[in-house]
Design a protein around this motif. Structure first.
Motif, short mmCIF file in Angstrom:
data_model
loop_
_atom_site.label_atom_id
_atom_site.label_comp_id
_atom_site.label_asym_id
_atom_site.label_seq_id
_atom_site.Cartn_x
_atom_site.Cartn_y
_atom_site.Cartn_z
N ARG A 263 6.31 70.37 30.42
CA ARG A 263 7.08 69.31 29.78
C ARG A 263 8.05 68.67 30.78
N PRO A 264 8.09 67.36 30.86
CA PRO A 264 9.02 66.68 31.76
C PRO A 264 10.47 66.92 31.36
N PHE A 265 11.37 66.82 32.32
CA PHE A 265 12.79 67.02 32.05
C PHE A 265 13.30 66.00 31.05
N ALA A 266 12.82 64.77 31.13
CA ALA A 266 13.29 63.74 30.20
C ALA A 266 12.96 64.10 28.75
N ALA A 267 11.79 64.70 28.53
CA ALA A 267 11.42 65.10 27.17
C ALA A 267 12.31 66.23 26.69
N TYR A 268 12.60 67.17 27.58
CA TYR A 268 13.54 68.24 27.23
C TYR A 268 14.90 67.65 26.87
N ALA A 269 15.39 66.73 27.70
CA ALA A 269 16.72 66.16 27.47
C ALA A 269 16.79 65.42 26.14
N ARG A 270 15.75 64.68 25.79
CA ARG A 270 15.74 63.97 24.50
C ARG A 270 15.80 64.94 23.34
N ALA A 271 15.01 66.01 23.42
CA ALA A 271 14.99 66.99 22.33
C ALA A 271 16.33 67.71 22.20
N ALA A 272 16.91 68.09 23.33
CA ALA A 272 18.19 68.79 23.30
C ALA A 272 19.30 67.87 22.80
N ALA A 273 19.25 66.60 23.20
CA ALA A 273 20.26 65.64 22.73
C ALA A 273 20.16 65.46 21.22
N GLU A 274 18.93 65.34 20.72
CA GLU A 274 18.73 65.19 19.27
C GLU A 274 19.24 66.40 18.51
N ALA A 275 19.19 67.57 19.15
CA ALA A 275 19.69 68.79 18.52
C ALA A 275 21.20 68.94 18.64
N GLY A 276 21.85 67.99 19.34
CA GLY A 276 23.31 68.00 19.44
C GLY A 276 23.87 68.78 20.60
N ALA A 277 23.06 69.06 21.61
CA ALA A 277 23.51 69.92 22.71
C ALA A 277 24.71 69.34 23.43
N TRP A 278 24.79 68.02 23.57
CA TRP A 278 25.87 67.42 24.34
C TRP A 278 26.75 66.49 23.51
N THR A 279 26.70 66.65 22.19
CA THR A 279 27.56 65.83 21.33
C THR A 279 29.02 66.15 21.61
N ALA A 280 29.80 65.13 21.83
CA ALA A 280 31.21 65.35 22.12
C ALA A 280 31.91 66.02 20.94
N PRO A 281 32.77 67.01 21.20
CA PRO A 281 33.45 67.68 20.10
C PRO A 281 34.38 66.75 19.35
#
Length: 284
Positions: A263-281
């Motif tokens: 899996r490309p890094f961009a696909a990982y990043a999209r999935a993690a972002a959608e899961a809220g990994a880097w949502t600002a507190p």
């Protein structure tokens, strides 16, 4: 050929609460495989620092997924895993799948110890995890401050998605054809840390940045944040050795093991972002 049969096999998954072990455990359970979690909190408990716990965890298990914590590069790791391999041999384990580190001299020594143990083996030699940005200590500075500062130069790394690692591990543990195989597991392309953070910024819609810093400044900040000194020393050792360009070229281990591209890094990043990994507190 593997002699694996879900009717009579039981798999011990070490590091069952970690990035790869948790995923391997979940996948095996979903397939209906008899599985035992190997962790301090499990019953029976497993603790790398307490060899007396190993026999109980190994009892009745035909295969083992070995993820050594915190890393095969730490002092004493080789002696510890070598002793575990010997215990596994005595317990009549038929297959060990070892998670190893790409470009690490100490990890290569552990691979050699496994090959010499007499237990049939598969080695997964992985590059740096993509999930270090979303589940490791890279996450907090990105999520809270928007800045990741590390003592690394402009060296590219083919970050591997740990879901790919788990997929290969499960295939090795449940399907024929993987005994005696060494798979180098990486992503499909090499990115610098600055490029990786740019991908995460695009995926999350946040103005995230990467900044290279001196090792001394990194150490001071990590210690000030309460990170144990041994963890800081390990990180600095890995930054200085593994991230020297030796691992920049992507490998085809995922393709070899699974018949598909990683899996490309961009696909990982999209999935993690959608899961809220880097949502600002929230400030509220």
């Amino acid at each position: 050929m593997n002699t694996f049969s879900t009717s009579d096999a039981q798999v011990l998954v070490l590091g069952a609460t970690g990035k790869t072990g948790r995923r391997v455990l979940q996948q095996l359970q979903a397939r209906g495989v008899r599985v035992r979690a190997g962790s301090r909190s499990a019953q029976p408990a497993f603790d790398w620092e307490l060899p007396a716990t190993w026999a109980g965890a190994l009892a009745g298990c035909t295969s083992v997924y070995v993820s050594y914590q915190p890393d095969l590069a730490v002092p004493g790791a080789l002696e510890t895993v070598s002793a575990f391999f010997a215990d596994a041999k005595r317990a009549n384990v038929q297959h060990i799948v070892l998670l190893s580190g790409r470009g690490e001299v100490e990890a290569a020594q552990a691979e050699q110890a496994l090959a010499a143990s007499g237990v049939p083996w598969t080695v997964l030699r992985a590059s740096w995890f993509a999930q270090n940005f979303s589940e490791g200590f890279f996450q907090e500075p990105l999520q809270h401050g928007g800045m990741l500062a590390l003592p690394v130069s402009n060296v590219a790394e083919p970050f591997v998605d740990v879901d790919d690692i788990a997929d290969v591990a499960v295939a090795a543990l449940t399907e024929p054809g993987h005994l005696g195989k060494l798979y180098e597991l990486t992503g499909p392309e090499a990115l610098t840390f600055a490029q990786a953070v740019d991908e995460i910024a695009q995926a999350s819609g946040r103005p995230l940045q990467f900044m290279p810093v001196r090792s001394e400044a990194f150490r001071d900040e990590m210690l000030k944040a309460g990170t144990p000194a041994e963890a800081v020393d390990l990180a600095l050792y890995l930054f200085a050795t593994v991230l020297d360009g030796r691992n920049t070229r992507p490998a085809d281990g995922v393709q070899q093991a699974l018949g598909r591209a990683p899996r490309p890094f961009a696909a990982y990043a999209r999935a993690a972002a959608e899961a809220g990994a880097w949502t600002a507190p929230s400030l509220g």
